[in-house]
Each structure stands twice: as C-alpha cells, then as structure tokens.
Design an enzyme around this catalytic site. Structure first.
Site, mmCIF file in Angstrom:
data_model
loop_
_atom_site.group_PDB
_atom_site.id
_atom_site.type_symbol
_atom_site.label_atom_id
_atom_site.label_comp_id
_atom_site.label_asym_id
_atom_site.label_seq_id
_atom_site.Cartn_x
_atom_site.Cartn_y
_atom_site.Cartn_z
ATOM 1 N N ASP A 334 0.950 -1.196 -0.025
ATOM 2 C CA ASP A 334 0.207 -0.068 0.041
ATOM 3 C C ASP A 334 0.767 1.097 -0.037
ATOM 4 O O ASP A 334 1.980 1.203 0.221
ATOM 5 C CB ASP A 334 -0.877 -0.096 1.119
ATOM 6 C CG ASP A 334 -2.157 0.647 0.912
ATOM 7 O OD1 ASP A 334 -2.307 1.546 0.005
ATOM 8 O OD2 ASP A 334 -3.111 0.762 1.647
ATOM 9 N N GLU A 531 -10.043 7.439 4.516
ATOM 10 C CA GLU A 531 -9.332 6.834 5.321
ATOM 11 C C GLU A 531 -8.606 7.745 6.308
ATOM 12 O O GLU A 531 -8.364 9.009 5.931
ATOM 13 C CB GLU A 531 -8.228 5.997 4.556
ATOM 14 C CG GLU A 531 -7.141 6.727 3.430
ATOM 15 C CD GLU A 531 -6.193 5.883 2.692
ATOM 16 O OE1 GLU A 531 -5.774 5.020 3.386
ATOM 17 O OE2 GLU A 531 -5.940 6.223 1.412
HETATM 18 C C1 BGC Z 1 -5.135 3.053 0.254
HETATM 19 C C2 BGC Z 1 -5.453 1.924 -0.641
HETATM 20 C C3 BGC Z 1 -5.446 2.656 -2.104
HETATM 21 C C4 BGC Z 1 -3.928 3.272 -2.199
HETATM 22 C C5 BGC Z 1 -3.629 3.887 -3.348
HETATM 23 C C6 BGC Z 1 -4.160 3.928 0.199
HETATM 24 O O1 BGC Z 1 -3.854 4.812 1.044
HETATM 25 O O2 BGC Z 1 -5.081 2.336 1.643
HETATM 26 O O3 BGC Z 1 -6.771 1.637 -0.723
HETATM 27 O O4 BGC Z 1 -5.497 1.670 -2.861
HETATM 28 O O5 BGC Z 1 -3.801 4.291 -1.287
HETATM 29 O O6 BGC Z 1 -4.527 5.205 -3.545
HETATM 30 C C1 BGC Z 2 -3.304 9.861 -2.227
HETATM 31 C C2 BGC Z 2 -4.114 8.497 -1.789
HETATM 32 C C3 BGC Z 2 -3.372 7.913 -0.952
HETATM 33 C C4 BGC Z 2 -3.099 8.769 0.206
HETATM 34 C C5 BGC Z 2 -2.359 7.875 1.324
HETATM 35 C C6 BGC Z 2 -3.116 10.539 -0.953
HETATM 36 O O1 BGC Z 2 -2.432 11.769 -1.147
HETATM 37 O O2 BGC Z 2 -4.087 10.541 -3.116
HETATM 38 O O3 BGC Z 2 -4.259 7.880 -3.234
HETATM 39 O O4 BGC Z 2 -4.280 6.684 -0.659
HETATM 40 O O5 BGC Z 2 -2.499 9.772 -0.036
HETATM 41 O O6 BGC Z 2 -1.978 8.715 2.536
#
Ligand code: BGC
Ligand code: BGC
Length: 673
Positions: A334, A531
């Site tokens: 990830d 998230e």
């Molecule tokens: C998320 C994933 C996602 C990845 C790419 C991560 O932060 O946990 O679910 O696929 O970013 O965007």
């Molecule tokens: C990205 C996401 C990623 C996240 C993780 C963001 O800046 O756009 O895809 O999952 O950072 O921290």
C-alpha cells in the site's frame, strides 16, 4: 501444484512448503531478520485451507516467463517491481528505469487536471505504454497502470459513480455486483487503465473506522460471495473489456482495535480465517490476480505474539497466502506503507520484499527505492531467488491478462469513449436496491405524485455529500456539483418524480412554513471523508447529532407542522440516531449512493392511486447502533450493548412494522477501551 513448487523452488518459502506445514520451519525467516524472531515459534493453523483459482497454471505461459526472465538484468527486475505515481514520473523515466507500474492515487489526474477528459487519460496511458515498449530490454514488458476505481471509475471526470460498498452490501445481490464490476472494467479500459485496486473485502468489525463504507458487510459470508462476484465481473476471461483485480487489504484491516485506521488487529488465526480472510477465499477462488497488503498490524490472540505490521509479515504473506492458500499472482504494497515496518524508510525495505511483497507502491521516492533495492540484492540482503519469484509473478499476471498483445491502450475497443465510463442506468438500479427502510409510520411513504413536497437538508442538492470519499478527490472534499455535470442529485430525482412545480427546496427550513406542504423530505447525514480522517476515535460517540447538530435542527423545524416527515439519511456507516428517528415518520438509510441520485426517488414515489413502482429491498449490511458507544460488531459487544436494528433488518411497503418512540441518550463521551 507441480508447477507452483517448481516456480517457488529456490526461494526459502518453498522450504517452508516442503518442510511440512505447521512445522517450526520459520528459522530462515528469523535469520533474514524479516519478522520478529518470536514468529519462529508460530505454527500455521490447519484452518488455513488451500483454494483453487479459476485461472489454472499454464505450462506454455510459465515457459514464456522463464524466457523473459532469463534475459533480464537486476535493474530491469527491480524496475518491474516498482510502482510510481503519475504525478511524479514521466514516460521518459518509465523507459530509463524499466518501471513495471504506475498508479494514480486518490485525486490524481493526468496533467493534475480534475476535469481531464477520457481522451487525456488514454493519451497518458499510451505515453507510458510506448515508453515501456521502447526500453533496451531483450523482451519489452508492458507497463501496468493501477487505479482506485472503488465505486466505479471514481477519479475520472464525468464517470458514473456507483454506491459505495456498504450500500451494495445492503442490496444483497451478487449478480448486481458482477454487473457493476464488469461496467467498472469497461470504464477503466476506456481510459487506458488495466488494473483496479478493488474489491476491498474487509468484514468491518467497528463502525468507528472511517473506511466502514468500503466494506460490503461485517458478515464474512456476504463479503465472500461479493468478492467472488466482483472478480468474475471485472476480470472475466481477460478479454477486451476486462481489468485486473486487486483484493485489499490483506489481512485484518477491518478488525483493528476501536476501528483505528492502520491500527492493531488482535485475533487468533482461526478468527483471521473465519472473519477476515473470507473475501480472499472468494476472490482468489474466482481468479483474482493481485492482492494489496494492509497497513494494519496483527497480534495473535492465542499466543499473545505481536507480529507487527502486515508489510513485514512473512508468515501471513508468504507461508499462508502464497504457499498454503496457493495464491500465484502478485502482492502489491500500500501507499508508502513500507516505511512503517521497523527499520525501513519510504525508499528502502528489504524486510517487505523478503516477507513476500512483489511490487512496491513507492509513489514519490521510487528512484531511491530502485537504488537501495538493487544494492540490497547485490549485498545478499535480499536473495536473488526472491527477486526472481516476484518478477515471475508480475510477468505471470501481465501475460495472463493479455498485456503482451502489442496493442497500445488507445488501440483497444472503446478506448477514449465517454460512454465507456458512463453506466447510469445500472448505477440507478444499484441505488434503488441499496436503500434500507428503517421506519415508516403514518404511511409517510410512498409519496403520491402530485402532492406538495418540501425538501430540506444539506445533502439534498449535493453530489459530493451523496458520493462520499474516493470521489474525484481522495477525501471526496474540495468538489462541488459543478464538478459532476452528468450527475443527478437526490433533489433532482425528487423534482423529476414529484413534478418540479410540486417541490420547494430550502437547505435550511427557517423561512419556510412546512404546514403549507403535504409532506417534508429531509436529506441529511455525514459529509465526505476517507481513510484516517473519517475515523471516530474514542472518546467520540457515534451520536450523529453531536457531529451534525444542523440535521437535528432541520428535523425539529419540520416537525412543528405536524405533517409527515421523511428522512433520507446519507452516510458511510450506521450511526446512533435515535433522536432523528423519533422526529421522522419514515427513515431511509441511503448510504452513499453516488452520482445517480434519481434512484432514491424511484422508490419513494407512487402513482396517484398509491402504488409504488419499486419497493424497498435493501437489508442492513451492518447492525445499526442502539447506543452512542455501541460501535463494535463483535458478538460480545453486541450482547452487552444490543444494536437497535440487527444486520439484515429492513422494512418494505409489503412488510411494515411499528416503531416505538426510542430512548435518547445524551452521553457525551465513550470510554477508551
Ligand atoms: C489506500 C489504498 C489505495 C491506495 C492508493 C492507500 O492509502 O489504503 O486503499 O488503493 O492508497 O490510492
Ligand atoms: C493519495 C491517496 C493515498 C493517500 C495515502 C493521498 O495523497 O492521493 O491515493 O491513498 O495519500 O496517504
């Protein structure tokens, strides 16, 4: 199976396999320093079963992998294992560094343009592809582009956004999931993209987690059925309209203590199998070709051993997932997750590679990662056999998916077509199916066409609110309706169904007299999050009104008129809302429906004789809390604090039930557990 062992021969993992499962064969793991040394004492539970993938081993294809691999230099191999972010890598760099993959993260678009056209996406895909096909490699290896098309191709301007998984879970319709996945594959292919970071298959155990809406259900059986259906729909048999699935996040992401994002999951191996791994059995059985590793850590509840971050967990990644379950595709890390493994940084983590991760998502620091990893192999910190196994797996997936067909992304049928990213009727049906009717008194629903309707609430006329996180941007914020020119708000659906002249909309009802209408509809709920930012950490409660007092105020303003009040509740999780339920004659959990808001009104309205065209068919995909702190879905927690409505609950026009006035707790804080 035979071929699998041959492929693994030479990796220390195969020693574990051949030494017999459950034996203390982890001594080599400890020697490599890839996992806490106490992992050496952990035997694999016999609960971990092998699964048979729908995509079998093909000897000719394996021979082709051997041929390609034998002509590759170390730098070319490490390049294949590297995934960079499109904002931070040019096609020229893809060529020079033999890069195996790119991704666009949440809210990342070609040219940093939120409104990039489908043609612009394809043009960038072509540029990366032709760069990968013009290296000096003996056999050129096409690049693979991955994206978070988690509810439709949701980073793409004008693409249809489907309901988030929590709503799809309520629909309890695997055939629908298969169709949505097939539409999503079409959508990503229309933009030149090959690979989707979905399905997410956590069986979420705590509503505090800000990713609850990415979960189909807390019920592992439903998650398993859906993950299988999704992979079948998305990958099909790898024809022109299919994409590669990535099942995520392995393992235990939905089981963290207090629902903390990237937190600690405490569970026995048996619980891991029965609760958290079912989605992988479903997806891998259906042929899923990649798995994304999770940010969370795992502690074995039986032994008390803390196995640390999943990104360093050789036992679960290699011994369980690859060797025992038999997964022969590749593992992707990830976003910058390797840096959380003790001793690692964003650009260096032999521990993760030795634990079994095959491709590393290093969005920004990919150059340093390639240098470091190359040196670590030369110094013997990462065995060459491990690198070969990783590249084999990546090549296997690319070959299986037909990526070596010599056709550029723009050459595929449907590439560049706006229609490819739009699947509006299907999404509207999904919205209809996902609605859960929790209360319906005074026959407030259905509403007869032709009656006078007042609509209020902050989410009535907001595509961002009804779409949630992972919609054009990462958190689903910093957008307005203008960013979604093809979408329909829930209000637009109500206006179309009731007749525009019969509807008055006032976001805040203050200056409107609800008594002059036949019925009032309040569209309220949570505002977008994704998230981490969406977590509700203790001492926070699940009480909706504490976070959004304006929603209670809206219902209070309506209730004085004594007319029927219908609440459409838009949210990414079940919440404590007894006060709102009491003020509503009808209450519909609408989850995060996405761009096709008309699906809501489809079910709310009836013809002048009172007959509704569609009935409610959604059933709660999660229990609905009956107390402000009742966030956990564990059996013990629910026995102590019973939910208001159990999972599976849902009324319909055919099936009515009286709802008593509910007690309202004003608890301001929950204990930290
Ligand atoms: C998320 C994933 C996602 C990845 C790419 C991560 O932060 O946990 O679910 O696929 O970013 O965007
Ligand atoms: C990205 C996401 C990623 C996240 C993780 C963001 O800046 O756009 O895809 O999952 O950072 O921290």
């Amino acid at each position: 199976m035979k071929i699998n062992s041959r492929i693994l021969a030479g990796t220390s993992a195969s020693v574990v396999l051949l030494a017999g499962l459950g034996s203390p064969a982890h001594a080599d793991t400890a020697a490599l320093g890839t996992a806490p040394t106490n992992a050496a004492t952990t035997a694999l539970s016999s609960d971990w079963r092998k699964t048979r993938s729908a995509i079998g081993v093909d000897r000719k294809l394996e021979a082709e992998i051997d041929r390609i691999l034998s002509g590759m230099s170390l730098r070319q191999k490490v390049g294949q294992m590297t995934q960079a972010e499109i904002k931070l890598i040019t096609p020229e760099e893809v060529r020079t560094y033999y890069i195996g993959s790119v991704l666009n993260g949440g809210g990342s678009w070609p040219g940093k343009d939120k409104h990039a056209s489908v043609a612009a996406w394809v043009a960038l895909a072509d540029a990366y592809y032709s760069a990968s096909m013009s290296t000096d490699m003996a056999v050129k290896v096409p690049i693979i582009w991955g994206t978070d098309a988690v509810h439709g191709h949701s980073n793409v301007y004008r693409a249809t956004i489907f309901p988030h998984n929590i709503g799809l879970g309520a629909a309890r319709d695997p055939a629908l999931i298969r169709e949505i996945a097939a539409a999503t594959a079409k959508a990503v292919r229309a933009t030149g993209i090959d690979w989707v970071f979905a399905p997410a298959v956590p069986a979420v155990q705590n509503a505090r987690w800000g990713r609850t809406y990415e979960s189909y259900s807390n019920d592992p059986a439903l998650v398993k059925a859906y993950s299988s259906a999704y992979v079948k729909g998305l990958q099909q048999r790898f024809g022109a309209d299919s994409a590669i699935a990535s099942v995520k996040h392995f393992l235990g992401d939905g089981g963290t203590h207090n629902g903390t994002d990237q937190g600690l999951t405490i569970a026995s191996q048996r619980e891991l199998v029965r609760t958290h791994a079912q989605g992988y059995y479903g997806a891998i059985g259906a042929g899923a070709q990649t798995v994304m590793v999770s940010y969370n850590s795992w502690k074995d509840a039986d032994t008390g051993i803390d196995h640390g971050k999943m990104h360093g967990n050789r036992m679960l990644l290699t011994d369980v997932l690859k060797n025992r379950i038999g997964f022969d595709g590749f593992l992707i890390s990830d976003w910058n997750a390797i840096e959380q493994v003790p001793g690692c940084t964003k650009a260096s983590c032999p521990q993760s590679i030795n634990a079994g991760i095959d491709m590393i998502m290093v969005p920004d620091d990919w150059k340093a990662f390639i240098d470091n990893t190359t040196k670590q192999v030369e110094a013997g910190e990462i065995p060459m056999s491990r690198i070969d196994d990783a590249v084999r797996r990546i090549l296997r997936v690319k070959l299986r998916a037909g990526m070596f067909d010599g056709v550029a992304p723009s050459g595929h049928v449907g590439a560049g077509q706006l229609t490819g990213v739009q699947h509006r009727e299907l999404a509207r049906r999904a919205v209809r199916e996902s609605l859960v009717l929790l209360k319906n008194e005074r026959a407030a629903l259905p509403i007869r066409r032709g009656t006078r309707v007042l609509v209020v609430g902050k989410s009535a006329n907001s595509v961002p609110n009804q779409s949630g996180g992972w919609s054009l941007t990462w958190q689903g914020d910093e957008t307005t309706n203008a960013d979604y020119p093809d979408a329909n708000t829930i209000l637009a659906g109500i206006e179309a169904a009731a007749g525009k002249d019969n509807v008055v909309f006032a976001e805040k009802p203050e200056r409107i007299d609800p008594a002059s209408f036949d019925v009032a509809i309040a569209v309220i709920g949570e505002t977008p999050y994704a998230e981490t930012k969406g977590d509700l950490a203790p001492p926070k409660t699940l009480t909706h009104t504490q976070r959004y007092p304006e929603d209670l105020a809206a219902l209070q303003a309506l209730s004085v008129a004594g007319k029927p009040v219908v609440t459409i509740f838009v949210s990414g999780r079940p919440v404590y809302a007894n006060d709102l339920l009491n003020l509503s004659h009808a209450f519909v959990a609408a989850w995060l429906p996405g761009t096709e808001g008309k699906g809501v009104a489809d079910v709310l309205f009836a013809d002048p004789t009172g007959r509704a065209e569609y009935d409610f068919r959604g059933r709660l995909s999660f229990p609905w809390p009956g107390t402000p702190c009742g966030a956990s879905f564990s059996a013990a927690a629910m026995a102590a604090e019973p939910p208001l409505f159990p999972g599976g609950y849902g009324l319909s026009y055919a099936r009515q039930k009286a709802t008593a006035t509910l007690p309202v707790s004003t608890a301001q804080a929950c204990d930290s557990k």
